[in-house]
Write a protein that holds these residues in place. Sequence first.
Motif, PDB file in Angstrom:
ATOM      1  N   SER A 107       1.474   3.472   3.687  1.00 18.67           N
ATOM      2  CA  SER A 107       1.434   2.104   4.216  1.00 18.67           C
ATOM      3  C   SER A 107       0.106   1.395   3.985  1.00 18.67           C
ATOM      4  CB  SER A 107       1.724   2.126   5.725  1.00 18.67           C
ATOM      5  OG  SER A 107       0.718   2.846   6.424  1.00 18.67           O
ATOM      6  N   HIS A 108      -0.891   2.089   3.413  1.00 20.54           N
ATOM      7  CA  HIS A 108      -2.225   1.492   3.328  1.00 20.54           C
ATOM      8  C   HIS A 108      -2.314   0.278   2.406  1.00 20.54           C
ATOM      9  CE1 HIS A 108      -6.513   1.393   4.043  1.00 20.54           C
ATOM     10  NE2 HIS A 108      -6.683   1.226   2.739  1.00 20.54           N
ATOM     11  N   PRO A 109      -1.722   0.289   1.203  1.00 16.04           N
ATOM     12  CA  PRO A 109      -1.834  -0.915   0.356  1.00 16.04           C
ATOM     13  C   PRO A 109      -1.338  -2.179   1.050  1.00 16.04           C
ATOM     14  CG  PRO A 109      -1.023   0.947  -0.922  1.00 16.04           C
ATOM     15  CD  PRO A 109      -1.036   1.387   0.517  1.00 16.04           C
ATOM     16  N   ALA A 110      -0.195  -2.102   1.708  1.00 17.88           N
ATOM     17  CA  ALA A 110       0.335  -3.278   2.413  1.00 17.88           C
ATOM     18  C   ALA A 110      -0.559  -3.653   3.583  1.00 17.88           C
ATOM     19  CB  ALA A 110       1.756  -3.004   2.902  1.00 17.88           C
ATOM     20  N   ALA A 168       1.168 -13.384  -0.087  1.00 16.38           N
ATOM     21  CA  ALA A 168       0.995 -11.937  -0.225  1.00 16.38           C
ATOM     22  C   ALA A 168       0.807 -11.545  -1.685  1.00 16.38           C
ATOM     23  CB  ALA A 168       2.210 -11.221   0.368  1.00 16.38           C
ATOM     24  N   SER A 169       1.570 -12.162  -2.602  1.00 11.81           N
ATOM     25  CA  SER A 169       1.456 -11.821  -4.028  1.00 11.81           C
ATOM     26  C   SER A 169       0.096 -12.216  -4.586  1.00 11.81           C
ATOM     27  CB  SER A 169       2.572 -12.498  -4.822  1.00 11.81           C
ATOM     28  OG  SER A 169       2.530 -13.905  -4.659  1.00 11.81           O
ATOM     29  N   GLN A 170      -0.442 -13.353  -4.146  1.00 11.03           N
ATOM     30  CA  GLN A 170      -1.760 -13.788  -4.606  1.00 11.03           C
ATOM     31  C   GLN A 170      -2.857 -12.825  -4.147  1.00 11.03           C
ATOM     32  OE1 GLN A 170      -1.788 -17.709  -2.856  1.00 11.03           O
ATOM     33  NE2 GLN A 170      -1.101 -18.709  -4.749  1.00 11.03           N
ATOM     34  N   VAL A 171      -2.761 -12.415  -2.883  1.00 11.37           N
ATOM     35  CA  VAL A 171      -3.747 -11.467  -2.342  1.00 11.37           C
ATOM     36  C   VAL A 171      -3.668 -10.132  -3.078  1.00 11.37           C
ATOM     37  CG1 VAL A 171      -4.409 -10.130  -0.304  1.00 11.37           C
ATOM     38  CG2 VAL A 171      -3.813 -12.539  -0.062  1.00 11.37           C
ATOM     39  N   LEU A 172      -2.442  -9.670  -3.323  1.00 13.68           N
ATOM     40  CA  LEU A 172      -2.242  -8.386  -4.007  1.00 13.68           C
ATOM     41  C   LEU A 172      -2.832  -8.413  -5.409  1.00 13.68           C
ATOM     42  CD1 LEU A 172      -0.960  -5.583  -3.786  1.00 13.68           C
ATOM     43  CD2 LEU A 172       1.159  -6.563  -4.678  1.00 13.68           C
ATOM     44  N   MET A 173      -2.619  -9.501  -6.136  1.00 19.75           N
ATOM     45  CA  MET A 173      -3.162  -9.618  -7.496  1.00 19.75           C
ATOM     46  C   MET A 173      -4.679  -9.671  -7.473  1.00 19.75           C
ATOM     47  SD  MET A 173      -0.464 -12.280  -9.269  1.00 19.75           S
ATOM     48  CE  MET A 173      -1.417 -12.324 -10.794  1.00 19.75           C
ATOM     49  N   ARG A 174      -5.235 -10.329  -6.500  1.00 20.70           N
ATOM     50  CA  ARG A 174      -6.688 -10.463  -6.425  1.00 20.70           C
ATOM     51  C   ARG A 174      -7.371  -9.138  -6.057  1.00 20.70           C
ATOM     52  NH1 ARG A 174      -6.794 -14.292  -3.198  1.00 20.70           N
ATOM     53  NH2 ARG A 174      -7.638 -13.448  -1.276  1.00 20.70           N
ATOM     54  N   LEU A 175      -6.738  -8.384  -5.149  1.00 21.49           N
ATOM     55  CA  LEU A 175      -7.332  -7.105  -4.731  1.00 21.49           C
ATOM     56  C   LEU A 175      -7.251  -6.063  -5.842  1.00 21.49           C
ATOM     57  CD1 LEU A 175      -5.981  -6.718  -1.062  1.00 21.49           C
ATOM     58  CD2 LEU A 175      -8.325  -7.185  -1.768  1.00 21.49           C
ATOM     59  N   PHE A 224      -5.444  -2.682  -7.949  1.00 25.44           N
ATOM     60  CA  PHE A 224      -5.076  -1.331  -7.512  1.00 25.44           C
ATOM     61  C   PHE A 224      -6.187  -0.683  -6.680  1.00 25.44           C
ATOM     62  CE2 PHE A 224      -4.978   3.282  -8.121  1.00 25.44           C
ATOM     63  CZ  PHE A 224      -3.693   3.563  -7.683  1.00 25.44           C
ATOM     64  N   LYS A 225      -7.415  -0.798  -7.143  1.00 16.36           N
ATOM     65  CA  LYS A 225      -8.527  -0.161  -6.434  1.00 16.36           C
ATOM     66  C   LYS A 225      -8.783  -0.819  -5.084  1.00 16.36           C
ATOM     67  CE  LYS A 225     -13.320   1.353  -7.119  1.00 16.36           C
ATOM     68  NZ  LYS A 225     -14.491   1.320  -8.039  1.00 16.36           N
ATOM     69  N   GLY A 226      -8.664  -2.135  -5.033  1.00 14.40           N
ATOM     70  CA  GLY A 226      -8.971  -2.870  -3.816  1.00 14.40           C
ATOM     71  C   GLY A 226      -8.046  -2.568  -2.657  1.00 14.40           C
ATOM     72  N   VAL A 227      -6.766  -2.307  -2.954  1.00 11.47           N
ATOM     73  CA  VAL A 227      -5.810  -2.074  -1.859  1.00 11.47           C
ATOM     74  C   VAL A 227      -6.017  -0.722  -1.185  1.00 11.47           C
ATOM     75  CG1 VAL A 227      -4.032  -3.566  -2.840  1.00 11.47           C
ATOM     76  CG2 VAL A 227      -4.037  -1.120  -3.417  1.00 11.47           C
ATOM     77  N   TRP A 228      -6.830   0.144  -1.795  1.00  6.46           N
ATOM     78  CA  TRP A 228      -7.074   1.468  -1.194  1.00  6.46           C
ATOM     79  C   TRP A 228      -8.396   1.532  -0.433  1.00  6.46           C
ATOM     80  CZ3 TRP A 228      -3.000   4.347  -0.782  1.00  6.46           C
ATOM     81  CH2 TRP A 228      -1.971   4.244  -1.716  1.00  6.46           C
ATOM     82  N   LYS A 229      -9.097   0.411  -0.324  1.00  7.25           N
ATOM     83  CA  LYS A 229     -10.332   0.370   0.462  1.00  7.25           C
ATOM     84  C   LYS A 229     -10.030   0.692   1.927  1.00  7.25           C
ATOM     85  CE  LYS A 229     -13.730  -1.043  -2.306  1.00  7.25           C
ATOM     86  NZ  LYS A 229     -15.035  -0.362  -2.425  1.00  7.25           N
ATOM     87  N   GLY A 230     -10.852   1.534   2.524  1.00  8.20           N
ATOM     88  CA  GLY A 230     -10.683   1.870   3.938  1.00  8.20           C
ATOM     89  C   GLY A 230      -9.623   2.922   4.203  1.00  8.20           C
TER      90      GLY A 230
END
Length: 358
Positions: free
Chosen positions: A277-280, A295-302, A304-310
Amino acid sequence: MFSSIAPLARLNPFYAPHFQLVQDGVRKRAEPAEAPTARRGLAAASAAEEYSCEYGSLKFYALCGVGGVLSCGLTHTAVVPLDLVKCRMQVDPQKYKSIFNGFSVTVKEDGVRGLAKGWAPTFIGYSMQGLCKFGFYEVFKILYGNMLGEENAYLWRTSLYLAASASAEFFADIALAPMEAAKVRIQTQPGYANTLRQAVPKMFGEEGVWAFYKGVAPLWMRQIPYTMMKFACFERTVEALYKYVVPKPRSECTKGEQLVVTFIAGYIAGVFCAIVSHPADSVVSVLNKEKGSSASQVLMRLGFKGVWKGLFARIIMIGTLTALQWFIYDSVKVYFKLPRPPPPEMPESLKKKLGLTE
């Protein structure tokens, strides 16, 4: 030791029913015949005098909802400081570089009291979510189990857990969304608002009702997979622990021993919950901070690496959180003397079809 771990590893939550059926059949043949005992199936209860209500009654569902309120509301509120740092790492990774750095910067800027920011929407929101999550899970598990029939409910029990938990979480997230939006604004936008009473009218004035529900779709993306893993993995892990690890049947374990098994199974489930559940979760944190983003804009900006922060902070938080939630929920069931069906067993009709009984 390895003789216990190997079969436990094979009995993962998504093991195919056919192979599970074969394993159960082999196991039943190898064991000596037991004296007949009164056991409950997936949706059955023992004698009424042992419990405060019937399994599947309105009182049962209501008290399960109370257990959900306590388990989710209390645990999420207890980890608000860690959640605050995790959210800030997701929305501003340049400033909050790690867990320890995040705590240090937050205390330096806001003092120790700053770590409690967002506790009110957290408590209210996750209490409502827990009410729906656990209460509706019991409703849908029994409903879908009855629709499938006893034999299919046993054979496809993992799918049953997944479907029931996904259905429950759909409604739980609608209840959670407004408070989650307010919480993220308070925690990740310095100077925006310090309390729930300040945040709600300000958000409503800026974006109307949409401000509270624009994050519900990514919340479904985060919470539905999380809850499906939480319930399915927990149910199958409990079943596996009693079958391969615990040296005696559940019926012979004390309430305390049963709660220890609940806690261990909950922690194992929690680790997997955090990962899926972390990427979402990262998308939700950024989306609720920003105005006008999708949500799609944020996902593209972050990326693959960005969505796993934290992720590390989330594993610690969710693992502990999930274990405590299941422990509290099961403790509430024990306290109110609610029916607690044991791990499911193969129905007698299916045993006869397979020639496992004479």
